[in-house]
Motif scaffolding. Structure first.
Motif, PDB file in Angstrom:
ATOM      1  N   ASP A 160      34.339  68.994 -56.921  1.00  0.00           N
ATOM      2  CA  ASP A 160      34.439  68.970 -58.381  1.00  0.00           C
ATOM      3  C   ASP A 160      33.045  69.110 -58.970  1.00  0.00           C
ATOM      4  N   GLY A 161      32.050  68.975 -58.090  1.00  0.00           N
ATOM      5  CA  GLY A 161      30.687  69.337 -58.465  1.00  0.00           C
ATOM      6  C   GLY A 161      29.987  68.374 -59.389  1.00  0.00           C
ATOM      7  N   MET A 162      30.577  67.219 -59.690  1.00  0.00           N
ATOM      8  CA  MET A 162      29.911  66.297 -60.604  1.00  0.00           C
ATOM      9  C   MET A 162      29.003  65.339 -59.833  1.00  0.00           C
ATOM     10  N   PRO A 163      27.796  65.126 -60.342  1.00  0.00           N
ATOM     11  CA  PRO A 163      26.942  64.110 -59.711  1.00  0.00           C
ATOM     12  C   PRO A 163      27.551  62.724 -59.952  1.00  0.00           C
ATOM     13  N   ASN A 164      27.232  61.759 -59.097  1.00  0.00           N
ATOM     14  CA  ASN A 164      27.762  60.402 -59.270  1.00  0.00           C
ATOM     15  C   ASN A 164      26.896  59.555 -60.179  1.00  0.00           C
ATOM     16  N   ASP A 165      25.620  59.893 -60.233  1.00  0.00           N
ATOM     17  CA  ASP A 165      24.670  59.033 -60.942  1.00  0.00           C
ATOM     18  C   ASP A 165      23.743  59.906 -61.784  1.00  0.00           C
TER      19      ASP A 165
END
Length: 127
Positions: free
Chosen positions: A9-14
């Motif tokens: 989904d390509g979203m960073p976690n932080d």
């Protein structure tokens, strides 16, 4: 028990947001969390941002160029040294002369569009 988002989904976690206007910072935070990013940390100045990076390097950072009485380039240099992707947030028509080292970095113009911000975050981990 905690559902990990599907890989890809390509979203960073932080994400670290460096923004001196508390209302805009809150808006960024809400918007970024709504994309499914787990943690958003905000800093209103360079010192605080460097402190947060030292505690835990973010996966992506959004830097407002013009903070109160200072520019965020010192934060950008730190992120660059740690190979952490980031983008600059620029108001005022974005004609600001950027230091050559950062001329090629992605920029998000203010007022920003949610889609543009989402695209930035999705692309950040692919670079």
């Amino acid at each position: 028990e905690n559902m990990e988002p599907a890989p890809g989904d390509g979203m960073p976690n932080d994400v670290l947001v460096v923004e001196d206007d508390p209302i805009i910072a809150l808006d960024f935070e809400d918007t970024i969390l709504s994309f499914g990013v787990k943690t958003v940390r905000t800093a209103a100045n360079v010192a605080k941002a460097l402190e947060l990076i030292a505690v835990r390097p973010p996966e992506f950072a959004l830097l407002d160029v013009s903070l109160i009485r200072e520019k965020s380039y010192a934060v950008a240099e730190r992120l660059e040294a740690l190979k952490i992707p980031f983008a600059f947030v620029t108001g005022y028509g974005a004609d600001t002369l950027f230091p050559a080292a950062f001329a090629g970095k992605p920029r998000l113009p203010k007022p920003y569009s949610t889609d543009a911000l989402q695209a930035l975050l999705q692309n950040c981990l692919r670079r």
